[in-house]
Design a protein around this motif. Structure first.
Motif, PDB file in Angstrom:
ATOM      1  N   GLU A 466      19.985  33.671 -28.020  1.00 16.34           N
ATOM      2  CA  GLU A 466      19.586  33.537 -29.416  1.00 16.34           C
ATOM      3  C   GLU A 466      18.071  33.378 -29.557  1.00 16.34           C
ATOM      4  OE1 GLU A 466      21.696  30.460 -31.401  1.00 16.34           O
ATOM      5  OE2 GLU A 466      23.676  31.261 -30.906  1.00 16.34           O
ATOM      6  N   HIS A 467      17.397  33.013 -28.464  1.00 10.08           N
ATOM      7  CA  HIS A 467      15.942  32.867 -28.505  1.00 10.08           C
ATOM      8  C   HIS A 467      15.301  34.245 -28.670  1.00 10.08           C
ATOM      9  CE1 HIS A 467      11.829  31.820 -27.456  1.00 10.08           C
ATOM     10  NE2 HIS A 467      12.158  30.531 -27.437  1.00 10.08           N
ATOM     11  N   GLU A 468      14.353  34.359 -29.547  1.00  7.63           N
ATOM     12  CA  GLU A 468      13.760  35.662 -29.854  1.00  7.63           C
ATOM     13  C   GLU A 468      13.053  36.303 -28.672  1.00  7.63           C
ATOM     14  OE1 GLU A 468      10.968  35.042 -32.965  1.00  7.63           O
ATOM     15  OE2 GLU A 468       9.664  33.718 -31.785  1.00  7.63           O
ATOM     16  N   ASP A 469      12.666  35.519 -27.670  1.00  2.00           N
ATOM     17  CA  ASP A 469      11.965  36.072 -26.507  1.00  2.00           C
ATOM     18  C   ASP A 469      12.883  36.359 -25.335  1.00  2.00           C
ATOM     19  OD1 ASP A 469       9.521  35.959 -27.795  1.00  2.00           O
ATOM     20  OD2 ASP A 469       9.073  33.928 -27.086  1.00  2.00           O
ATOM     21  N   VAL A 470      14.191  36.113 -25.471  1.00  2.00           N
ATOM     22  CA  VAL A 470      15.142  36.289 -24.373  1.00  2.00           C
ATOM     23  C   VAL A 470      16.022  37.503 -24.645  1.00  2.00           C
ATOM     24  CG1 VAL A 470      17.071  35.269 -23.102  1.00  2.00           C
ATOM     25  CG2 VAL A 470      15.137  33.838 -23.803  1.00  2.00           C
ATOM     26  N   ALA A 471      15.997  38.459 -23.704  1.00  3.80           N
ATOM     27  CA  ALA A 471      16.844  39.646 -23.822  1.00  3.80           C
ATOM     28  C   ALA A 471      18.216  39.401 -23.218  1.00  3.80           C
ATOM     29  CB  ALA A 471      16.177  40.836 -23.135  1.00  3.80           C
ATOM     30  N   GLU A 472      18.263  38.777 -22.048  1.00  6.55           N
ATOM     31  CA  GLU A 472      19.514  38.483 -21.364  1.00  6.55           C
ATOM     32  C   GLU A 472      19.362  37.162 -20.622  1.00  6.55           C
ATOM     33  OE1 GLU A 472      21.912  42.087 -19.694  1.00  6.55           O
ATOM     34  OE2 GLU A 472      19.815  42.348 -19.088  1.00  6.55           O
ATOM     35  N   ALA A 473      20.506  36.525 -20.358  1.00  5.72           N
ATOM     36  CA  ALA A 473      20.466  35.275 -19.611  1.00  5.72           C
ATOM     37  C   ALA A 473      21.774  35.088 -18.863  1.00  5.72           C
ATOM     38  CB  ALA A 473      20.214  34.084 -20.529  1.00  5.72           C
ATOM     39  N   ALA A 474      21.689  34.489 -17.683  1.00  6.82           N
ATOM     40  CA  ALA A 474      22.863  34.111 -16.897  1.00  6.82           C
ATOM     41  C   ALA A 474      22.631  32.703 -16.379  1.00  6.82           C
ATOM     42  CB  ALA A 474      23.084  35.073 -15.740  1.00  6.82           C
ATOM     43  N   VAL A 475      23.693  31.914 -16.343  1.00  9.05           N
ATOM     44  CA  VAL A 475      23.587  30.530 -15.890  1.00  9.05           C
ATOM     45  C   VAL A 475      24.677  30.271 -14.863  1.00  9.05           C
ATOM     46  CG1 VAL A 475      23.662  28.096 -16.586  1.00  9.05           C
ATOM     47  CG2 VAL A 475      22.643  29.802 -18.114  1.00  9.05           C
ATOM     48  N   LEU A 487      22.632  23.015 -13.282  1.00  7.19           N
ATOM     49  CA  LEU A 487      22.561  24.370 -13.817  1.00  7.19           C
ATOM     50  C   LEU A 487      21.251  25.050 -13.428  1.00  7.19           C
ATOM     51  CD1 LEU A 487      23.955  23.936 -17.443  1.00  7.19           C
ATOM     52  CD2 LEU A 487      25.134  24.851 -15.447  1.00  7.19           C
ATOM     53  N   LYS A 488      21.386  26.352 -13.143  1.00  5.73           N
ATOM     54  CA  LYS A 488      20.210  27.194 -12.925  1.00  5.73           C
ATOM     55  C   LYS A 488      20.327  28.398 -13.850  1.00  5.73           C
ATOM     56  CE  LYS A 488      17.533  29.758  -9.480  1.00  5.73           C
ATOM     57  NZ  LYS A 488      17.365  30.111  -8.035  1.00  5.73           N
ATOM     58  N   ALA A 489      19.256  28.678 -14.568  1.00  2.00           N
ATOM     59  CA  ALA A 489      19.249  29.786 -15.524  1.00  2.00           C
ATOM     60  C   ALA A 489      18.415  30.940 -14.988  1.00  2.00           C
ATOM     61  CB  ALA A 489      18.693  29.330 -16.870  1.00  2.00           C
ATOM     62  N   PHE A 490      18.932  32.149 -15.182  1.00  3.93           N
ATOM     63  CA  PHE A 490      18.209  33.379 -14.857  1.00  3.93           C
ATOM     64  C   PHE A 490      17.957  34.098 -16.178  1.00  3.93           C
ATOM     65  CE2 PHE A 490      20.600  32.128 -11.197  1.00  3.93           C
ATOM     66  CZ  PHE A 490      19.776  32.394 -10.114  1.00  3.93           C
ATOM     67  N   VAL A 491      16.707  34.356 -16.467  1.00  2.56           N
ATOM     68  CA  VAL A 491      16.321  34.819 -17.800  1.00  2.56           C
ATOM     69  C   VAL A 491      15.575  36.149 -17.701  1.00  2.56           C
ATOM     70  CG1 VAL A 491      14.955  34.283 -19.856  1.00  2.56           C
ATOM     71  CG2 VAL A 491      16.216  32.466 -18.680  1.00  2.56           C
ATOM     72  N   VAL A 492      15.970  37.088 -18.558  1.00  4.95           N
ATOM     73  CA  VAL A 492      15.260  38.349 -18.725  1.00  4.95           C
ATOM     74  C   VAL A 492      14.577  38.306 -20.084  1.00  4.95           C
ATOM     75  CG1 VAL A 492      15.440  40.856 -18.865  1.00  4.95           C
ATOM     76  CG2 VAL A 492      16.938  39.589 -17.313  1.00  4.95           C
ATOM     77  N   LEU A 493      13.258  38.429 -20.095  1.00  5.60           N
ATOM     78  CA  LEU A 493      12.506  38.330 -21.338  1.00  5.60           C
ATOM     79  C   LEU A 493      12.454  39.668 -22.071  1.00  5.60           C
ATOM     80  CD1 LEU A 493       9.443  36.146 -20.212  1.00  5.60           C
ATOM     81  CD2 LEU A 493      11.558  35.402 -21.340  1.00  5.60           C
ATOM     82  N   GLU A 522      14.704  30.788 -13.501  1.00  2.00           N
ATOM     83  CA  GLU A 522      14.089  31.903 -12.766  1.00  2.00           C
ATOM     84  C   GLU A 522      14.063  33.125 -13.683  1.00  2.00           C
ATOM     85  OE1 GLU A 522      14.944  34.619  -8.756  1.00  2.00           O
ATOM     86  OE2 GLU A 522      15.673  32.555  -8.858  1.00  2.00           O
ATOM     87  N   PHE A 523      12.931  33.810 -13.700  1.00  2.00           N
ATOM     88  CA  PHE A 523      12.782  34.990 -14.553  1.00  2.00           C
ATOM     89  C   PHE A 523      13.002  36.255 -13.727  1.00  2.00           C
ATOM     90  CE2 PHE A 523      10.440  31.616 -16.656  1.00  2.00           C
ATOM     91  CZ  PHE A 523      10.878  31.738 -17.964  1.00  2.00           C
ATOM     92  N   LEU A 524      13.822  37.169 -14.253  1.00  2.00           N
ATOM     93  CA  LEU A 524      14.147  38.415 -13.568  1.00  2.00           C
ATOM     94  C   LEU A 524      13.810  39.604 -14.458  1.00  2.00           C
ATOM     95  CD1 LEU A 524      17.717  37.534 -12.188  1.00  2.00           C
ATOM     96  CD2 LEU A 524      15.542  37.377 -10.960  1.00  2.00           C
ATOM     97  N   ALA A 525      13.607  40.754 -13.814  1.00  2.79           N
ATOM     98  CA  ALA A 525      13.386  41.987 -14.578  1.00  2.79           C
ATOM     99  C   ALA A 525      14.685  42.471 -15.218  1.00  2.79           C
ATOM    100  CB  ALA A 525      12.810  43.067 -13.671  1.00  2.79           C
ATOM    101  N   GLU A 526      15.827  42.217 -14.540  1.00  2.00           N
ATOM    102  CA  GLU A 526      17.137  42.570 -15.082  1.00  2.00           C
ATOM    103  C   GLU A 526      18.196  41.761 -14.343  1.00  2.00           C
ATOM    104  OE1 GLU A 526      18.005  46.514 -12.299  1.00  2.00           O
ATOM    105  OE2 GLU A 526      17.681  46.730 -14.451  1.00  2.00           O
ATOM    106  N   LEU A 527      19.354  41.611 -14.964  1.00  2.00           N
ATOM    107  CA  LEU A 527      20.462  40.900 -14.336  1.00  2.00           C
ATOM    108  C   LEU A 527      21.313  41.889 -13.541  1.00  2.00           C
ATOM    109  CD1 LEU A 527      21.693  38.580 -17.240  1.00  2.00           C
ATOM    110  CD2 LEU A 527      20.158  38.005 -15.349  1.00  2.00           C
ATOM    111  N   PRO A 528      21.883  41.445 -12.416  1.00  2.00           N
ATOM    112  CA  PRO A 528      22.762  42.343 -11.648  1.00  2.00           C
ATOM    113  C   PRO A 528      24.092  42.532 -12.364  1.00  2.00           C
ATOM    114  CG  PRO A 528      22.751  40.141 -10.673  1.00  2.00           C
ATOM    115  CD  PRO A 528      21.728  40.125 -11.770  1.00  2.00           C
ATOM    116  N   ARG A 529      24.457  43.775 -12.587  1.00  2.00           N
ATOM    117  CA  ARG A 529      25.715  44.074 -13.271  1.00  2.00           C
ATOM    118  C   ARG A 529      26.415  45.222 -12.567  1.00  2.00           C
ATOM    119  NH1 ARG A 529      26.150  41.499 -18.128  1.00  2.00           N
ATOM    120  NH2 ARG A 529      24.225  40.695 -19.074  1.00  2.00           N
ATOM    121  N   ASN A 530      27.744  45.295 -12.740  1.00  2.00           N
ATOM    122  CA  ASN A 530      28.484  46.419 -12.182  1.00  2.00           C
ATOM    123  C   ASN A 530      28.502  47.569 -13.180  1.00  2.00           C
ATOM    124  OD1 ASN A 530      30.445  45.816 -14.105  1.00  2.00           O
ATOM    125  ND2 ASN A 530      31.912  44.990 -12.645  1.00  2.00           N
TER     126      ASN A 530
END
Length: 541
Positions: A466-475, A487-493, A522-530
């Motif tokens: 919901e944050h305007e600067d976050v494109a994707e997130a995984a926890v 908890l550890k969050a992985f964030v794609v901006l 931790e900030f990532l360029a993209e989240l791993p997905r199938n």
């Protein structure tokens, strides 16, 4: 020994059947007063299965109606019927028999569709293989399922080194056909008589595969599907006869294949593309005046991320339904899509094993963003605690169990899911609100205990996007010496954003309880997905 049904149970079944027929009639699948057409439809489905049966029915009703459109253009229902006749005959002459296992490793195009139809006409079970699987997974699945025939696209050739002792056929090629040593479907079809074969004793059915995110994918067979089961979708998703569907979700996935079968049964034109592209989806929807768009949540997010300028170039006013399933739809994504396309979001919850569980209509979503809605006709959903006790109070989280005529009867390796009161475990946990709407809180194996508090990562994920600067997130949960887990969050901006870890934690702290704030970011360029957009949590650490 199974006990005989009670009078109340029999009455309930009669009422459910009557309601299912009413739903099918409303959608146009029960051709009253054309009783002869209705009998013909039931007969074709029983003999050939829901897919091949649907195409035969549509070809009889209107031979010139377009069944599918792919990159090579349109194919009518009559052409699909004839081409699958030819392929089924060719395979029969090559020794393929009822019960022979056929596997398809293909993207969405006419070659895959004709393969599915031909398998149904031979009474051969068809294994739909995931185009995102790795070489070892494909080899293990082929061996376990005793695959005899393999149809695949040329691009996957390097993945098949470990699969031996099967007859191979190319469905899609990107090079000159003359250079291939293997038989090519297009050539086989063109050189074979396309008269119908005798119907098999029983349809072959489909075998769907689980995602394989925790090991070798398991097979979930669908040997029989009653026409009445279509009501489980149509009760809450207003698809209608003779419209057009854009299929973004891949056909090997339960979401894609279920809606593909249903669209063909309704005589709809189905638009297919080998690979998903957000802007191309809008272009095809506008060109073919699609009324329904079938997506997984990541696809919907990519479409709305195009922004108003790009989206505004295409006329999507024909869309009445955006059907989303396959993984959790974040409330923010559903809300943004509603702002752009109007009240068209239909959020389905189910799984490979249980099939349909619940569907949220646009009205449900407006009332409670994030909900997966209510069970349609023919489905039951209940929650149970760890001791197997039924949970009936709202806002109390429990394990989700589902009853459905489409639920599988066990994996192909003999294993099964837990059953309570005749209902099948979905593997998820969730809660009902006071209006009876279901919410999924996460997988039952993803809950973490941090400092004695139960935490479901999906709640934090939904907030972060919901944050305007976050494109994707995984926890996820990681070990912690003091609290057991944290908890550890992985964030794609979003593009151009410059959010830091402290800002992420502060945002969560302002909106959720203290113990739900990620200690690590931790900030990532993209989240791993199938290949279907499902998050691969095992690759995050």
């Amino acid at each position: 020994m199974r006990r005989p049904p009670t009078v109340a149970e029999l009455a309930g079944r009669v009422s459910e059947t009557a309601r299912s027929v009413e739903v099918l009639w409303r959608a146009g699948l029960v051709p009253i007063p054309r009783v002869d057409e209705g009998i013909r439809s039931l007969f074709a489905t029983r003999r050939y299965g829901p897919l091949a049966g649907a195409v035969r029915i549509a070809a009889h009703r209107d031979p010139l109606a377009v069944g599918i459109v792919d990159e090579r253009g349109p194919l009518t229902f009559s052409q699909l019927d004839q081409q699958s006749n030819a392929l089924a005959r060719a395979w029969s002459e090559r020794g393929v028999r009822p019960g022979s296992a056929i596997a398809a490793l293909c993207r969405d195009h006419r070659g895959l569709v004709v393969t599915m139809l031909a398998a149904g006409k031979l009474g051969a079970p068809l294994l739909l293989m995931n185009t995102g699987f790795a070489k070892p997974q494909l080899a293990d699945v082929a061996a376990r399922e005793k695959v005899e025939v393999l149809v695949y696209d040329e691009e996957f050739t390097a993945l098949l080194d470990g699969i031996e002792g099967v007859d191979r056929y190319l469905a899609g090629t990107d090079s000159d056909l003359a250079g291939h040593q293997l038989p090519v479907l297009e050539e086989i079809i063109a050189s074979t008589d396309d008269r119908p074969l005798p119907a098999p004793e029983r349809p072959g059915g489909l075998v769907l595969l689980t995602s394989g995110t925790t090991g070798t994918p398991k097979g979930a067979p669908r040997p029989r599907i009653s026409p009445l089961h279509s009501a489980q979708f149509l009760d809450r998703i207003p698809l209608r006869v003779g419209e057009a569907t854009f299929m973004g979700a891949p056909l090997f996935h339960g979401t894609g294949i279920s809606q593909f079968i249903l669209s063909l049964a309704l005589g709809c034109k189905v638009v297919l593309r080998r690979r998903f592209n957000a802007e191309e989806t809008l272009r095809q929807v506008a060109e073919h005046r699609c009324t329904a768009v079938v997506l997984v949540p990541t696809m919907l997010q990519r479409i709305i991320d195009l922004g108003p300028e790009v989206i505004g170039r295409y006329d999507t006013s024909s869309v009445r339904i955006i059907f989303v399933a396959g993984s959790a739809l974040p409330p923010d994504v559903g809300n943004r899509a509603t702002e752009i396309f109007g009240p068209v979001i239909h959020n389905l919850y189910g799984s490979t094993e249980v099939a349909v569980a619940t569907v949220a209509t646009p009205e449900d979503w407006r009332k409670a963003p994030g909900t997966v809605g209510r069970p349609p006709v023919g489905c039951r959903v209940a929650l149970y605690d760890e001791q197997g006790n039924r949970i009936t109070k709202p806002h109390v989280t429990g394990r989700v169990f589902v009853g459905s005529g489409l639920a599988f009867e066990g994996y192909t390796d003999g294993r099964h899911k837990e059953i309570i009161d005749g209902l099948l475990s979905s593997g998820d946990v969730g809660h009902f609100d006071e209006d009876g709407l279901l919410f999924i809180d996460g997988r039952d194996d993803e809950m973490i205990v941090s400092g004695g508090e139960n935490v479901y990562p999906v709640e934090v994920e939904n907030l972060l996007v919901e944050h305007e600067d976050v494109a994707e997130a995984a926890v996820i949960g990681v070990p912690d010496e003091e609290y057991g887990q944290r908890l550890k969050a992985f964030v794609v901006l979003t593009k151009g954003a410059s959010l830091d870890a402290d800002a992420v934690r502060d945002f969560v702290k302002r909106n959720l309880a203290r113990y739900k704030v990620p200690r690590d970011v931790e900030f990532l360029a993209e989240l791993p997905r199938n290949a279907t957009g499902k998050l691969l949590r095992g690759e995050l650490s």
